[in-house]
Motif scaffolding. Structure first.
Motif, PDB file in Angstrom:
ATOM      1  N   GLY A   1       0.814  -1.207   0.000  1.00  0.00           N
ATOM      2  CA  GLY A   1       0.000   0.000   0.000  1.00  0.00           C
ATOM      3  C   GLY A   1       0.849   1.260   0.000  1.00  0.00           C
ATOM      4  O   GLY A   1       0.546   2.243  -0.664  1.00  0.00           O
ATOM      5  N   ARG A   2       1.972   1.209   0.747  1.00  0.00           N
ATOM      6  CA  ARG A   2       2.689   2.469   0.904  1.00  0.00           C
ATOM      7  C   ARG A   2       3.510   2.888  -0.307  1.00  0.00           C
ATOM      8  O   ARG A   2       4.155   3.925  -0.288  1.00  0.00           O
ATOM      9  CB  ARG A   2       3.503   2.488   2.197  1.00  0.00           C
ATOM     10  N   LEU A   3       3.464   2.127  -1.382  1.00  0.00           N
ATOM     11  CA  LEU A   3       4.027   2.633  -2.642  1.00  0.00           C
ATOM     12  C   LEU A   3       3.208   3.816  -3.146  1.00  0.00           C
ATOM     13  O   LEU A   3       3.666   4.631  -3.942  1.00  0.00           O
ATOM     14  CB  LEU A   3       3.997   1.537  -3.722  1.00  0.00           C
ATOM     15  N   VAL A   4       1.945   3.867  -2.668  1.00  0.00           N
ATOM     16  CA  VAL A   4       0.992   4.853  -3.169  1.00  0.00           C
ATOM     17  C   VAL A   4       0.741   5.916  -2.099  1.00  0.00           C
ATOM     18  O   VAL A   4       0.612   5.586  -0.918  1.00  0.00           O
ATOM     19  CB  VAL A   4      -0.347   4.152  -3.496  1.00  0.00           C
ATOM     20  N   ASN A   5       0.662   7.163  -2.515  1.00  0.00           N
ATOM     21  CA  ASN A   5       0.150   8.197  -1.615  1.00  0.00           C
ATOM     22  C   ASN A   5      -1.375   8.041  -1.648  1.00  0.00           C
ATOM     23  O   ASN A   5      -2.038   8.438  -2.619  1.00  0.00           O
ATOM     24  CB  ASN A   5       0.587   9.585  -2.104  1.00  0.00           C
ATOM     25  N   GLU A   6      -1.918   7.437  -0.595  1.00  0.00           N
ATOM     26  CA  GLU A   6      -3.319   7.023  -0.617  1.00  0.00           C
ATOM     27  C   GLU A   6      -4.286   8.214  -0.634  1.00  0.00           C
ATOM     28  O   GLU A   6      -5.385   8.116  -1.192  1.00  0.00           O
ATOM     29  CB  GLU A   6      -3.591   6.106   0.577  1.00  0.00           C
ATOM     30  N   ASP A   7      -3.870   9.327  -0.016  1.00  0.00           N
ATOM     31  CA  ASP A   7      -4.731  10.517  -0.064  1.00  0.00           C
ATOM     32  C   ASP A   7      -4.844  11.009  -1.507  1.00  0.00           C
ATOM     33  O   ASP A   7      -5.926  11.348  -1.985  1.00  0.00           O
ATOM     34  CB  ASP A   7      -4.160  11.648   0.811  1.00  0.00           C
ATOM     35  N   ASP A   8      -3.698  11.041  -2.191  1.00  0.00           N
ATOM     36  CA  ASP A   8      -3.707  11.469  -3.598  1.00  0.00           C
ATOM     37  C   ASP A   8      -4.571  10.529  -4.441  1.00  0.00           C
ATOM     38  O   ASP A   8      -5.331  10.957  -5.307  1.00  0.00           O
ATOM     39  CB  ASP A   8      -2.282  11.489  -4.171  1.00  0.00           C
ATOM     40  N   LEU A   9      -4.453   9.219  -4.148  1.00  0.00           N
ATOM     41  CA  LEU A   9      -5.241   8.252  -4.923  1.00  0.00           C
ATOM     42  C   LEU A   9      -6.728   8.448  -4.659  1.00  0.00           C
ATOM     43  O   LEU A   9      -7.545   8.448  -5.595  1.00  0.00           O
ATOM     44  CB  LEU A   9      -4.818   6.817  -4.569  1.00  0.00           C
ATOM     45  N   ALA A  10      -7.089   8.625  -3.380  1.00  0.00           N
ATOM     46  CA  ALA A  10      -8.506   8.802  -3.034  1.00  0.00           C
ATOM     47  C   ALA A  10      -9.072  10.030  -3.758  1.00  0.00           C
ATOM     48  O   ALA A  10     -10.179   9.986  -4.312  1.00  0.00           O
ATOM     49  CB  ALA A  10      -8.660   8.930  -1.526  1.00  0.00           C
ATOM     50  N   GLU A  11      -8.294  11.114  -3.774  1.00  0.00           N
ATOM     51  CA  GLU A  11      -8.772  12.326  -4.469  1.00  0.00           C
ATOM     52  C   GLU A  11      -8.919  12.088  -5.964  1.00  0.00           C
ATOM     53  O   GLU A  11      -9.897  12.506  -6.584  1.00  0.00           O
ATOM     54  CB  GLU A  11      -7.788  13.489  -4.242  1.00  0.00           C
ATOM     55  N   ALA A  12      -7.936  11.407  -6.554  1.00  0.00           N
ATOM     56  CA  ALA A  12      -7.976  11.165  -8.006  1.00  0.00           C
ATOM     57  C   ALA A  12      -9.159  10.270  -8.369  1.00  0.00           C
ATOM     58  O   ALA A  12      -9.823  10.476  -9.398  1.00  0.00           O
ATOM     59  CB  ALA A  12      -6.664  10.535  -8.458  1.00  0.00           C
ATOM     60  N   ILE A  13      -9.451   9.286  -7.520  1.00  0.00           N
ATOM     61  CA  ILE A  13     -10.588   8.383  -7.770  1.00  0.00           C
ATOM     62  C   ILE A  13     -11.901   9.163  -7.645  1.00  0.00           C
ATOM     63  O   ILE A  13     -12.783   9.081  -8.503  1.00  0.00           O
ATOM     64  CB  ILE A  13     -10.553   7.197  -6.769  1.00  0.00           C
ATOM     65  N   THR A  14     -12.017   9.934  -6.571  1.00  0.00           N
ATOM     66  CA  THR A  14     -13.263  10.662  -6.314  1.00  0.00           C
ATOM     67  C   THR A  14     -13.545  11.666  -7.438  1.00  0.00           C
ATOM     68  O   THR A  14     -14.681  11.804  -7.902  1.00  0.00           O
ATOM     69  CB  THR A  14     -13.169  11.415  -4.960  1.00  0.00           C
ATOM     70  N   ALA A  15     -12.493  12.325  -7.896  1.00  0.00           N
ATOM     71  CA  ALA A  15     -12.686  13.360  -8.915  1.00  0.00           C
ATOM     72  C   ALA A  15     -12.701  12.797 -10.340  1.00  0.00           C
ATOM     73  O   ALA A  15     -12.877  13.549 -11.302  1.00  0.00           O
ATOM     74  CB  ALA A  15     -11.569  14.395  -8.783  1.00  0.00           C
ATOM     75  N   GLY A  16     -12.476  11.478 -10.475  1.00  0.00           N
ATOM     76  CA  GLY A  16     -12.443  10.894 -11.820  1.00  0.00           C
ATOM     77  C   GLY A  16     -11.200  11.312 -12.597  1.00  0.00           C
ATOM     78  O   GLY A  16     -11.189  11.283 -13.821  1.00  0.00           O
ATOM     79  N   ARG A  17     -10.132  11.670 -11.857  1.00  0.00           N
ATOM     80  CA  ARG A  17      -8.890  12.034 -12.561  1.00  0.00           C
ATOM     81  C   ARG A  17      -8.145  10.792 -13.040  1.00  0.00           C
ATOM     82  O   ARG A  17      -7.243  10.892 -13.864  1.00  0.00           O
ATOM     83  CB  ARG A  17      -8.013  12.927 -11.671  1.00  0.00           C
ATOM     84  N   ILE A  18      -8.466   9.611 -12.488  1.00  0.00           N
ATOM     85  CA  ILE A  18      -8.096   8.347 -13.130  1.00  0.00           C
ATOM     86  C   ILE A  18      -9.390   7.538 -13.278  1.00  0.00           C
ATOM     87  O   ILE A  18     -10.381   7.799 -12.582  1.00  0.00           O
ATOM     88  CB  ILE A  18      -7.010   7.526 -12.379  1.00  0.00           C
ATOM     89  N   ALA A  19      -9.363   6.546 -14.188  1.00  0.00           N
ATOM     90  CA  ALA A  19     -10.607   5.821 -14.481  1.00  0.00           C
ATOM     91  C   ALA A  19     -10.969   4.817 -13.391  1.00  0.00           C
ATOM     92  O   ALA A  19     -12.152   4.599 -13.114  1.00  0.00           O
ATOM     93  CB  ALA A  19     -10.463   5.108 -15.824  1.00  0.00           C
ATOM     94  N   GLY A  20      -9.943   4.212 -12.781  1.00  0.00           N
ATOM     95  CA  GLY A  20     -10.269   3.201 -11.784  1.00  0.00           C
ATOM     96  C   GLY A  20      -9.028   2.569 -11.196  1.00  0.00           C
ATOM     97  O   GLY A  20      -7.903   2.822 -11.649  1.00  0.00           O
ATOM     98  N   ALA A  21      -9.247   1.753 -10.168  1.00  0.00           N
ATOM     99  CA  ALA A  21      -8.117   1.088  -9.510  1.00  0.00           C
ATOM    100  C   ALA A  21      -8.546  -0.283  -9.009  1.00  0.00           C
ATOM    101  O   ALA A  21      -9.682  -0.472  -8.577  1.00  0.00           O
ATOM    102  CB  ALA A  21      -7.611   1.935  -8.336  1.00  0.00           C
ATOM    103  N   GLY A  22      -7.604  -1.215  -9.088  1.00  0.00           N
ATOM    104  CA  GLY A  22      -7.785  -2.548  -8.512  1.00  0.00           C
ATOM    105  C   GLY A  22      -6.728  -2.713  -7.438  1.00  0.00           C
ATOM    106  O   GLY A  22      -5.531  -2.704  -7.740  1.00  0.00           O
ATOM    107  N   LEU A  23      -7.162  -2.820  -6.186  1.00  0.00           N
ATOM    108  CA  LEU A  23      -6.206  -2.730  -5.077  1.00  0.00           C
ATOM    109  C   LEU A  23      -6.306  -3.932  -4.156  1.00  0.00           C
ATOM    110  O   LEU A  23      -7.388  -4.259  -3.665  1.00  0.00           O
ATOM    111  CB  LEU A  23      -6.486  -1.456  -4.269  1.00  0.00           C
ATOM    112  N   ASP A  24      -5.158  -4.565  -3.918  1.00  0.00           N
ATOM    113  CA  ASP A  24      -5.115  -5.684  -2.973  1.00  0.00           C
ATOM    114  C   ASP A  24      -4.450  -5.269  -1.670  1.00  0.00           C
ATOM    115  O   ASP A  24      -4.541  -5.973  -0.668  1.00  0.00           O
ATOM    116  CB  ASP A  24      -4.322  -6.845  -3.593  1.00  0.00           C
TER     117      ASP A  24
END
Ligand code: 8YV
Length: 317
Positions: free
Chosen positions: A236-259
């Motif tokens: 998980g910590r490879l990703v800045n999760e706050d940045d990812l959450a914002e990008a997902i919420t705003a549709g700045r990326i199409a989607g994510a598959g996360l384990d």
């Protein structure tokens, strides 16, 4: 007297637990109520530790285990173990190298297809009775084709290569980044992560997290763009999760598959509530086949370490 071993995570293969119990006095740390007091009282007698990749072992705990002869990680990630300290101490730290490659790569592709094709959201739509309420085909937006997507692999180790093999079978052009170009990899090397994201329809994270915390940030996600997907089967910590959450919420990326997530088992609400995400509870290696093979390696490592031999899978000695 049987050697005493400390087990920090459950092992889910009954035959392996039976074998462990027949050979050793096994202390299940996760079942102990007052762990601090227990460690103080019994730490000096512990000769082997079994832990999970995500759990690892803290330096503070290692310091309370002076008789330790081996730390056997039931996984490949050793980012949660202070390897430098273990090296200084001459302590073997082992991993289950090679045992989980295929399953982790399978789940990476599964998550990517699930994210592109909205499989989890589609399942909820049918399961919740929404199809009957909204029978028009337009009730569900069209999805994204996986076959032929440009795939960017972050970390071209065993798992990255196994993901590449699978993606190639779907006619996906493949690029990768790592610490350097690899002569034995036929795919295009892109040194800069943002450039890789720009050239990719999907980024698949397969890297070790030791030196790569937060590398997937807002800038990388924006380079991936509103048609891009992120898959993480590493840490998980490879990703800045706050940045990812914002990008997902705003549709700045199409989607994510996360384990995997930063603070498992806690997952940010924005990721849990979005239909753009497909989530798993750190399950990439969780098959009978792989967990059986991993546990067997753990047993071998413990036996070798206790016998004073250098364990075959040692990363530190
Ligand atoms: C392990 C992991 O299977 O291998 C790793 O590093 O994170 C996992 O997939 C898990 O730690 C189970 O012990």
């Amino acid at each position: 007297m049987k050697p005493q071993i400390l087990q920090l995570n459950p092992i889910l293969i009954p035959a392996i637990n039976d074998e462990l119990a027949s050979l050793y006095e096994v202390h299940k740390y996760f079942e102990i109520a007052d762990q601090a007091a227990w460690l103080q009282q019994h730490g000096a007698a512990i000769q082997a530790v079994i832990t999970g990749g995500h759990t690892g072992i803290s330096r503070a705990m290692l310091e309370q285990l002076p008789s330790l002869k081996v730390v056997a990680v039931n996984g490949v990630g050793t980012d949660a173990v202070d390897l430098a300290y273990c090296r200084e101490r001459g302590l073997p730290v082992t991993a289950t190298l090679g045992a989980l490659t295929e399953d982790v790569a399978d789940l990476a592709i599964g998550l990517l297809i699930a994210a592109c094709r909205n499989i989890a959201a589609g399942d909820r739509f049918v399961r919740d009775g929404q199809w009957e309420l909204h029978p028009s085909p337009s009730a569900i937006p069209l999805a994204r084709r996986f076959t032929g997507m440009n795939i960017g692999i972050v970390g071209m180790g065993r798992v990255g290569r196994a993901v590449a093999t699978r993606a190639a079978a779907f006619n996906c052009p493949i690029r990768y980044t790592d610490l350097g170009r690899m002569d034995d990899v036929p795919h295009e090397f892109v040194s800069d992560l943002r450039d890789l994201a720009r050239a990719s329809d999907a980024l698949v994270l397969c890297a070790a997290a030791d030196k790569a915390e937060g590398i997937i940030d807002a800038a990388v996600l924006d380079a991936l763009g509103p048609r891009g997907f992120l898959v993480n089967v590493a840490r998980g910590r490879l990703v800045n999760e706050d940045d990812l959450a914002e990008a997902i919420t705003a549709g700045r990326i199409a989607g994510a598959g996360l384990d995997v997530f930063v603070d498992e088992p806690r997952v940010p609400a924005a990721l849990r509530e979005s239909d753009r995400t497909t989530l798993q509870a750190h399950r990439a290696s969780a098959t009978w086949e792989t967990r059986g093979a991993m546990a067997r390696m753990v047993l071998d490592s413990v036996a070798q370490g206790l016998a004073g031999q250098r364990p075959t899978m040692s990363l530190t000695t």
